[in-house]
Design a protein around this motif. Structure first.
Motif, PDB file in Angstrom:
ATOM      1  N   ARG A  98      16.891   8.096  19.967  1.00 29.17           N
ATOM      2  CA  ARG A  98      17.091   8.364  18.536  1.00 29.17           C
ATOM      3  C   ARG A  98      15.851   9.020  17.927  1.00 29.17           C
ATOM      4  NH1 ARG A  98      19.155   3.428  15.290  1.00 29.17           N
ATOM      5  NH2 ARG A  98      19.562   5.119  13.845  1.00 29.17           N
ATOM      6  N   THR A  99      16.023   9.456  16.708  1.00 26.07           N
ATOM      7  CA  THR A  99      14.907   9.963  15.915  1.00 26.07           C
ATOM      8  C   THR A  99      14.564   8.914  14.871  1.00 26.07           C
ATOM      9  OG1 THR A  99      15.562  12.261  16.265  1.00 26.07           O
ATOM     10  CG2 THR A  99      14.149  11.812  14.361  1.00 26.07           C
ATOM     11  N   HIS A 100      13.290   8.601  14.759  1.00 19.64           N
ATOM     12  CA  HIS A 100      12.832   7.639  13.755  1.00 19.64           C
ATOM     13  C   HIS A 100      11.767   8.292  12.890  1.00 19.64           C
ATOM     14  CE1 HIS A 100      10.070   7.072  17.190  1.00 19.64           C
ATOM     15  NE2 HIS A 100       9.154   6.886  16.259  1.00 19.64           N
ATOM     16  N   ASP A 101      11.436   7.640  11.803  1.00 19.63           N
ATOM     17  CA  ASP A 101      10.410   8.135  10.890  1.00 19.63           C
ATOM     18  C   ASP A 101       9.122   7.368  11.108  1.00 19.63           C
ATOM     19  OD1 ASP A 101      12.049   9.970   9.391  1.00 19.63           O
ATOM     20  OD2 ASP A 101      12.935   8.250   8.380  1.00 19.63           O
ATOM     21  N   VAL A 102       8.005   8.096  11.076  1.00 18.39           N
ATOM     22  CA  VAL A 102       6.684   7.471  11.054  1.00 18.39           C
ATOM     23  C   VAL A 102       6.108   7.763   9.668  1.00 18.39           C
ATOM     24  CG1 VAL A 102       4.360   7.421  12.023  1.00 18.39           C
ATOM     25  CG2 VAL A 102       6.338   7.725  13.536  1.00 18.39           C
ATOM     26  N   PHE A 103       5.773   6.702   8.962  1.00 19.42           N
ATOM     27  CA  PHE A 103       5.205   6.820   7.626  1.00 19.42           C
ATOM     28  C   PHE A 103       3.743   6.377   7.658  1.00 19.42           C
ATOM     29  CE2 PHE A 103       9.719   6.015   6.800  1.00 19.42           C
ATOM     30  CZ  PHE A 103      10.015   6.992   5.863  1.00 19.42           C
ATOM     31  N   SER A 104       2.884   7.177   7.065  1.00 20.81           N
ATOM     32  CA  SER A 104       1.506   6.749   6.826  1.00 20.81           C
ATOM     33  C   SER A 104       1.230   6.845   5.337  1.00 20.81           C
ATOM     34  CB  SER A 104       0.492   7.627   7.571  1.00 20.81           C
ATOM     35  OG  SER A 104       0.539   7.385   8.957  1.00 20.81           O
ATOM     36  N   GLY A 105       0.705   5.768   4.810  1.00 21.59           N
ATOM     37  CA  GLY A 105       0.206   5.782   3.449  1.00 21.59           C
ATOM     38  C   GLY A 105      -1.293   6.002   3.528  1.00 21.59           C
ATOM     39  N   VAL A 106      -1.798   6.898   2.708  1.00 18.11           N
ATOM     40  CA  VAL A 106      -3.236   7.161   2.656  1.00 18.11           C
ATOM     41  C   VAL A 106      -3.676   7.015   1.209  1.00 18.11           C
ATOM     42  CG1 VAL A 106      -5.103   8.798   3.122  1.00 18.11           C
ATOM     43  CG2 VAL A 106      -3.058   8.807   4.565  1.00 18.11           C
ATOM     44  N   CYS A 107      -4.777   6.309   1.011  1.00 13.71           N
ATOM     45  CA  CYS A 107      -5.341   6.142  -0.320  1.00 13.71           C
ATOM     46  C   CYS A 107      -6.822   6.520  -0.269  1.00 13.71           C
ATOM     47  CB  CYS A 107      -5.186   4.695  -0.781  1.00 13.71           C
ATOM     48  SG  CYS A 107      -5.829   4.411  -2.454  1.00 13.71           S
ATOM     49  N   VAL A 108      -7.221   7.388  -1.173  1.00 12.76           N
ATOM     50  CA  VAL A 108      -8.633   7.722  -1.346  1.00 12.76           C
ATOM     51  C   VAL A 108      -9.015   7.240  -2.733  1.00 12.76           C
ATOM     52  CG1 VAL A 108     -10.336   9.570  -1.517  1.00 12.76           C
ATOM     53  CG2 VAL A 108      -8.559   9.680   0.239  1.00 12.76           C
ATOM     54  N   ARG A 109     -10.077   6.462  -2.759  1.00  9.97           N
ATOM     55  CA  ARG A 109     -10.449   5.796  -4.005  1.00  9.97           C
ATOM     56  C   ARG A 109     -11.947   5.914  -4.257  1.00  9.97           C
ATOM     57  NH1 ARG A 109      -8.061   0.549  -6.440  1.00  9.97           N
ATOM     58  NH2 ARG A 109      -9.695  -0.018  -7.884  1.00  9.97           N
ATOM     59  N   THR A 110     -12.279   6.192  -5.516  1.00 12.83           N
ATOM     60  CA  THR A 110     -13.653   6.121  -5.990  1.00 12.83           C
ATOM     61  C   THR A 110     -13.652   5.108  -7.135  1.00 12.83           C
ATOM     62  OG1 THR A 110     -13.440   7.811  -7.706  1.00 12.83           O
ATOM     63  CG2 THR A 110     -13.993   8.587  -5.476  1.00 12.83           C
ATOM     64  N   LYS A 111     -14.815   4.880  -7.723  1.00 16.03           N
ATOM     65  CA  LYS A 111     -14.827   3.928  -8.843  1.00 16.03           C
ATOM     66  C   LYS A 111     -14.045   4.461 -10.041  1.00 16.03           C
ATOM     67  CE  LYS A 111     -19.423   5.398 -10.278  1.00 16.03           C
ATOM     68  NZ  LYS A 111     -20.812   5.003 -10.351  1.00 16.03           N
ATOM     69  N   ASP A 112     -13.827   5.772 -10.098  1.00 16.54           N
ATOM     70  CA  ASP A 112     -13.135   6.373 -11.234  1.00 16.54           C
ATOM     71  C   ASP A 112     -11.726   6.878 -10.947  1.00 16.54           C
ATOM     72  OD1 ASP A 112     -15.468   6.074 -12.846  1.00 16.54           O
ATOM     73  OD2 ASP A 112     -16.300   7.882 -11.923  1.00 16.54           O
ATOM     74  N   GLN A 113     -11.380   7.058  -9.668  1.00 17.34           N
ATOM     75  CA  GLN A 113     -10.097   7.679  -9.334  1.00 17.34           C
ATOM     76  C   GLN A 113      -9.426   6.992  -8.153  1.00 17.34           C
ATOM     77  OE1 GLN A 113     -11.897  11.783  -8.985  1.00 17.34           O
ATOM     78  NE2 GLN A 113      -9.885  12.282  -9.832  1.00 17.34           N
ATOM     79  N   ILE A 114      -8.104   7.033  -8.181  1.00 15.10           N
ATOM     80  CA  ILE A 114      -7.300   6.563  -7.061  1.00 15.10           C
ATOM     81  C   ILE A 114      -6.235   7.616  -6.804  1.00 15.10           C
ATOM     82  CG2 ILE A 114      -5.760   4.784  -6.174  1.00 15.10           C
ATOM     83  CD1 ILE A 114      -6.949   2.906  -8.328  1.00 15.10           C
ATOM     84  N   CYS A 115      -6.199   8.124  -5.592  1.00 19.73           N
ATOM     85  CA  CYS A 115      -5.171   9.084  -5.196  1.00 19.73           C
ATOM     86  C   CYS A 115      -4.526   8.569  -3.912  1.00 19.73           C
ATOM     87  CB  CYS A 115      -5.765  10.466  -4.936  1.00 19.73           C
ATOM     88  SG  CYS A 115      -6.429  11.274  -6.394  1.00 19.73           S
TER      89      CYS A 115
END
Length: 188
Positions: A98-115
């Motif tokens: 079968r075909t499956h999905d691979v999900f990665s969550g990535v977070c880059v954070r500074t004291k002022d920003q979160i992406c």
């Protein structure tokens, strides 16, 4: 650039981030990785990545923190790391042929920003025989790997096709990680 910290103990993430030529430290936070009731794989990996980044940011408030989490999704289920040989065989039984999905969550954070971002790659897995599963398990490679396989290792022999980011399947989508670093102005 402020100090850069990878919030992960994964050797694969360390190797991938090093490919970008970045200098970084490693700090692996201890967070609860329990799946919440009804949680999708995409939401799960993003939530964990952001929780890891937040935990490290509290320890190192002036740093730029990169955190990630990777899981497989199939039929609305999250397929994580195998807890035993039997569990690995159950996972392979589900993704075999079968075909499956691979999900990665990535977070880059500074004291002022979160992406943050979630990256999805589709992976086609060949039909595995009992002998294939026994042989692959005997290598030791499936341990500690989301979906009980490592695309960058022996498991490549079972994967005829992927659609999306290869580095995502390994554990850190590099292109998207660079985009997040640029968004918080940690890279030019």
């Amino acid at each position: 650039m402020a100090d850069l910290i990878l919030a992960s103990s994964s050797p694969r993430r360390r190797e991938l981030l090093a490919q970008l030529g970045l200098v970084f430290d490693i700090y692996s936070p201890d967070i609860d990785e329990s799946v919440q009731t009804g949680e999708s794989a995409a939401h799960y990996v993003e939530r964990l990545a952001c929780a890891k980044a937040e935990a490290v940011q509290r320890q190192y408030p002036d740093a730029v923190v990169i955190a990630a989490d990777t899981s497989l999704g199939l039929d609305g289920q999250i397929l994580g790391k195998p807890e035993s040989k039997q569990h690995a065989f159950e996972i392979w039984g589900k993704i075999s042929g079968r075909t499956h999905d691979v999900f990665s969550g990535v977070c880059v954070r500074t004291k002022d920003q979160i992406c943050s971002i979630v990256v999805r790659t589709q992976v086609e897995f060949q039909t595995l025989s009992q002998s294939d599963m026994e042989s692959y398990w005997a290598t030791g490679e499936p341990l500690g790997k989301a979906g009980a396989y490592a695309i960058q290792g022996i498991a490549a022999r079972y994967i005829p096709r992927i659609d999306g980011s290869y580095s995502n399947v390994v554990g850190l989508p590099l292109y998207e990680t660079v985009q997040l670093l640029q968004a918080v102005k940690a890279l030019n």
